[in-house]
Design a protein around this motif. Structure first.
Motif, PDB file in Angstrom:
ATOM      1  N   ASP A   8     -12.174  66.655  19.572  1.00 30.70           N
ATOM      2  CA  ASP A   8     -12.604  67.615  20.588  1.00 30.70           C
ATOM      3  C   ASP A   8     -11.638  68.785  20.667  1.00 30.70           C
ATOM      4  N   VAL A   9     -10.327  68.433  20.666  1.00 28.00           N
ATOM      5  CA  VAL A   9      -9.302  69.468  20.778  1.00 28.00           C
ATOM      6  C   VAL A   9      -9.340  70.375  19.556  1.00 28.00           C
ATOM      7  N   THR A  10      -9.482  69.774  18.364  1.00 27.01           N
ATOM      8  CA  THR A  10      -9.540  70.622  17.157  1.00 27.01           C
ATOM      9  C   THR A  10     -10.755  71.534  17.194  1.00 27.01           C
ATOM     10  N   MET A  11     -11.889  71.007  17.701  1.00 19.36           N
ATOM     11  CA  MET A  11     -13.095  71.835  17.812  1.00 19.36           C
ATOM     12  C   MET A  11     -12.825  73.043  18.709  1.00 19.36           C
ATOM     13  N   ARG A  12     -12.109  72.761  19.798  1.00 13.52           N
ATOM     14  CA  ARG A  12     -11.819  73.853  20.734  1.00 13.52           C
ATOM     15  C   ARG A  12     -10.959  74.921  20.088  1.00 13.52           C
ATOM     16  N   PHE A  13      -9.941  74.482  19.320  1.00 17.02           N
ATOM     17  CA  PHE A  13      -9.042  75.471  18.725  1.00 17.02           C
ATOM     18  C   PHE A  13      -9.635  76.146  17.502  1.00 17.02           C
ATOM     19  N   SER A  14     -10.664  75.521  16.920  1.00 16.02           N
ATOM     20  CA  SER A  14     -11.271  76.136  15.739  1.00 16.02           C
ATOM     21  C   SER A  14     -12.031  77.420  16.098  1.00 16.02           C
ATOM     22  N   VAL A  15     -12.242  77.681  17.387  1.00 18.32           N
ATOM     23  CA  VAL A  15     -12.928  78.923  17.754  1.00 18.32           C
ATOM     24  C   VAL A  15     -11.950  80.090  17.920  1.00 18.32           C
ATOM     25  N   ILE A  16     -10.641  79.808  17.788  1.00 16.38           N
ATOM     26  CA  ILE A  16      -9.659  80.894  17.953  1.00 16.38           C
ATOM     27  C   ILE A  16      -9.828  81.954  16.863  1.00 16.38           C
ATOM     28  N   ALA A  17      -9.980  81.505  15.595  1.00 17.00           N
ATOM     29  CA  ALA A  17     -10.125  82.470  14.493  1.00 17.00           C
ATOM     30  C   ALA A  17     -11.365  83.351  14.672  1.00 17.00           C
ATOM     31  N   PRO A  18     -12.562  82.756  14.884  1.00 18.02           N
ATOM     32  CA  PRO A  18     -13.718  83.640  15.099  1.00 18.02           C
ATOM     33  C   PRO A  18     -13.561  84.526  16.332  1.00 18.02           C
ATOM     34  N   LEU A  19     -12.836  84.038  17.336  1.00 23.74           N
ATOM     35  CA  LEU A  19     -12.627  84.871  18.536  1.00 23.74           C
ATOM     36  C   LEU A  19     -11.827  86.118  18.168  1.00 23.74           C
ATOM     37  N   LEU A  20     -10.746  85.920  17.396  1.00 24.09           N
ATOM     38  CA  LEU A  20      -9.910  87.066  17.004  1.00 24.09           C
ATOM     39  C   LEU A  20     -10.712  88.046  16.137  1.00 24.09           C
ATOM     40  N   PHE A  21     -11.511  87.503  15.218  1.00 21.45           N
ATOM     41  CA  PHE A  21     -12.313  88.386  14.349  1.00 21.45           C
ATOM     42  C   PHE A  21     -13.362  89.138  15.164  1.00 21.45           C
ATOM     43  N   THR A  22     -13.933  88.491  16.175  1.00 20.65           N
ATOM     44  CA  THR A  22     -14.943  89.161  17.003  1.00 20.65           C
ATOM     45  C   THR A  22     -14.293  90.297  17.797  1.00 20.65           C
ATOM     46  N   VAL A  23     -13.099  90.028  18.337  1.00 23.51           N
ATOM     47  CA  VAL A  23     -12.395  91.091  19.081  1.00 23.51           C
ATOM     48  C   VAL A  23     -12.098  92.257  18.130  1.00 23.51           C
ATOM     49  N   GLY A  24     -11.658  91.920  16.896  1.00 21.04           N
ATOM     50  CA  GLY A  24     -11.383  92.959  15.894  1.00 21.04           C
ATOM     51  C   GLY A  24     -12.618  93.795  15.594  1.00 21.04           C
ATOM     52  N   ALA A  25     -13.757  93.130  15.388  1.00 15.85           N
ATOM     53  CA  ALA A  25     -15.002  93.838  15.079  1.00 15.85           C
ATOM     54  C   ALA A  25     -15.430  94.716  16.248  1.00 15.85           C
ATOM     55  N   PHE A  26     -15.251  94.197  17.459  1.00 18.94           N
ATOM     56  CA  PHE A  26     -15.620  94.950  18.665  1.00 18.94           C
ATOM     57  C   PHE A  26     -14.806  96.245  18.741  1.00 18.94           C
ATOM     58  N   VAL A  27     -13.490  96.121  18.545  1.00 19.19           N
ATOM     59  CA  VAL A  27     -12.609  97.295  18.634  1.00 19.19           C
ATOM     60  C   VAL A  27     -12.924  98.291  17.513  1.00 19.19           C
ATOM     61  N   LEU A  28     -13.065  97.793  16.278  1.00 24.38           N
ATOM     62  CA  LEU A  28     -13.346  98.692  15.155  1.00 24.38           C
ATOM     63  C   LEU A  28     -14.703  99.380  15.324  1.00 24.38           C
ATOM     64  N   GLY A  29     -15.686  98.638  15.834  1.00 22.28           N
ATOM     65  CA  GLY A  29     -17.004  99.226  16.066  1.00 22.28           C
ATOM     66  C   GLY A  29     -16.926 100.348  17.097  1.00 22.28           C
ATOM     67  N   MET A  30     -16.185 100.098  18.171  1.00 22.62           N
ATOM     68  CA  MET A  30     -15.977 101.129  19.198  1.00 22.62           C
ATOM     69  C   MET A  30     -15.313 102.362  18.590  1.00 22.62           C
ATOM     70  N   LEU A  31     -14.297 102.131  17.761  1.00 21.21           N
ATOM     71  CA  LEU A  31     -13.581 103.258  17.154  1.00 21.21           C
ATOM     72  C   LEU A  31     -14.514 104.045  16.229  1.00 21.21           C
ATOM     73  N   ALA A  32     -15.360 103.321  15.461  1.00 19.45           N
ATOM     74  CA  ALA A  32     -16.302 104.005  14.569  1.00 19.45           C
ATOM     75  C   ALA A  32     -17.246 104.880  15.389  1.00 19.45           C
ATOM     76  N   LEU A  33     -17.655 104.354  16.541  1.00 19.04           N
ATOM     77  CA  LEU A  33     -18.599 105.087  17.390  1.00 19.04           C
ATOM     78  C   LEU A  33     -17.925 106.311  18.030  1.00 19.04           C
ATOM     79  N   PHE A  34     -16.674 106.143  18.478  1.00 19.14           N
ATOM     80  CA  PHE A  34     -16.026 107.199  19.262  1.00 19.14           C
ATOM     81  C   PHE A  34     -15.062 108.074  18.464  1.00 19.14           C
ATOM     82  N   ALA A  35     -14.785 107.736  17.217  1.00 21.78           N
ATOM     83  CA  ALA A  35     -13.849 108.534  16.422  1.00 21.78           C
ATOM     84  C   ALA A  35     -14.273 110.000  16.412  1.00 21.78           C
TER      85      ALA A  35
END
Ligand SMILES: *[C@@H]1O[C@H](CO)[C@@H](O)[C@H](O)[C@H]1NC(C)=O
Ligand SMILES: *[C@@H]1O[C@H](CO)[C@@H](O)[C@H](O)[C@H]1NC(C)=O
Ligand SMILES: *[C@@H]1O[C@H](CO)[C@@H](O)[C@H](O)[C@H]1NC(C)=O
Ligand SMILES: *[C@@H]1O[C@H](CO)[C@@H](O)[C@H](O)[C@H]1NC(C)=O
Ligand SMILES: *[C@@H]1O[C@H](CO)[C@@H](O)[C@H](O)[C@H]1NC(C)=O
Ligand SMILES: *[C@@H]1O[C@H](CO)[C@@H](O)[C@H](O)[C@H]1NC(C)=O
Length: 324
Positions: A8-35
């Motif tokens: 259970d604990v490993t399952m919970r921590f396995s979402v950390i990587a996709p979370l970081l990538f999603t935050v990265g995509a969100f920020v880069l997408g915003m920058l592409a839109l507002f650059a």
């Protein structure tokens, strides 16, 4: 029991990587839109830049012989420049290459000033910025000094033609010269208008991609505390939606970039306009897309693992019930 908790604990921590990538995509997408949507904000992240520092300057390398009979008319700056350029060539033919380059650079740097136009115009998703090159147009590694940007609009349509004409009309040669005198044909803006139609949808696609990534950040955070297969499947769909939005937008922008630079260079190089692709923009928009592709794959894996675990758990419970 302990094993199950550990899983259970490993399952919970396995979402950390996709979370970081999603935050990265969100920020880069915003920058592409507002650059570039504000003067000086990420100006280098343009979709296409026009270098108009030599507009109206017919190629000096023109091999055709000088026609001494062609007297420049007072109203045609284009033909006057052509005459000058050709005279420069014939003079230079007797001189060394270096001097030729110097004269060429000198003309290149002053032309825009003489016409009252800017040396570069860059297209961003929501506006167009313009300005002069610093320290000058021909310097190696010249940077763009922004003088102004058009008002920001959601679905901006690239229109350098009316901007150029307006600047000519307000410049030192106002009333004496228009764009067609400089050899700027309707083919350029007609072609741009055709391509503008395709770019309209990208704004909406970016919004879908960024919006889905934003919601996914929240549902991923929720998934850390509340494991469950429902979250895996919801998150997987959000990740795919975001990936598709960003991916299709990136593909459209890439095609637009390739087509518009070709169009402008085909029609413009002869009259001194050069178009450059925005490589940095491509880097951020495709990086955002790649991050969402990775995230989608992780969620599909997590969903399958969750299903396996649920089956195993069910089997174990059944076995326990039989024993008891
Ligand atoms: C170019 O040279 C020719 C003859 O040498 C001269 O008649 C003409 O005025 C020159 N043109 C310009 C633009 O200086
Ligand atoms: C442009 O700037 C470079 C570097 O500052 C300088 O060497 C060059 O002479 C300049 N060219 C002109 C035409 O002013
Ligand atoms: C940018 O342009 C402004 C005026 O247009 C000038 O004052 C400033 O020095 C320029 N900046 C650079 C870095 O050349
Ligand atoms: C702009 O175009 C001119 C003419 O091709 C070229 O000499 C100059 O280096 C270009 N400037 C920049 C900053 O790309
Ligand atoms: C840009 O916005 C300003 C203030 O919001 C407005 O005064 C101006 O007319 C706008 N310009 C154009 C071209 O719409
Ligand atoms: C541009 O100027 C030329 C003459 O210099 C004129 O024949 C032509 O109609 C003008 N075009 C526009 C769009 O004003």
């Amino acid at each position: 029991m302990l094993e199950r908790k550990l899983k259970d604990v490993t399952m919970r921590f396995s979402v950390i990587a996709p979370l970081l990538f999603t935050v990265g995509a969100f920020v880069l997408g915003m920058l592409a839109l507002f650059a570039g949507s504000k003067a000086g904000f990420m100006e280098d992240y343009d979709i296409v830049t026009l270098n108009t520092s030599t507009l109206g300057y017919a190629s000096v390398d023109d091999p055709s012989p000088t026609s001494s009979g062609a007297a420049p008319s007072a109203t045609s700056f284009g033909s006057w420049l052509k005459g000058t350029a050709k005279n420069v060539t014939s003079q230079v033919k007797e001189e060394i290459e270096e001097e030729f380059d110097e004269i060429r650079n000198d003309i290149a740097d002053k032309l825009a000033d003489k016409l009252g136009i800017q040396q570069w115009y860059s297209f961003h998703l929501m506006d167009m910025c313009m300005g002069m090159f610093s320290p000058n147009a021909t310097a190696h590694g010249a940077t763009k000094n922004v003088s102004q940007c058009t008002n920001r609009t959601a679905m901006y349509h690239f229109d350098p033609t009316s901007q150029l004409q307006q600047e000519l009309d307000e410049g030192p040669l106002a009333g004496k010269i228009n764009l067609s005198d400089l050899g700027y044909t309707d083919d350029i803006q007609d072609g741009i208008d055709g391509l503008n139609a395709s770019i309209g949808a990208t704004f909406i696609l970016y919004c879908i991609g960024i919006g889905a990534a934003g919601v996914l950040i929240l549902t991923t955070l929720a998934a850390i505390f509340l494991t469950g297969r429902l979250f895996s499947i919801v998150n997987f769909f959000l990740a795919v939606l975001s990936f598709l939005g960003l991916g299709i937008a990136s593909a459209i922008v890439t095609a637009f970039m390739i087509k518009i630079t070709k169009l402008i260079n085909d029609h413009g190089n002869d009259i001194g306009i050069y178009a450059y692709r925005g490589k940095k923009y491509l880097a951020i928009t495709w990086a955002a897309t790649g991050a969402m592709l990775f995230t989608s794959l992780v969620w599909v894996v997590l969903f399958c693992l969750g299903r396996q675990q649920a089956k195993k758990q069910l089997a174990e419970e059944k076995a326990e019930a039989v024993q008891g």
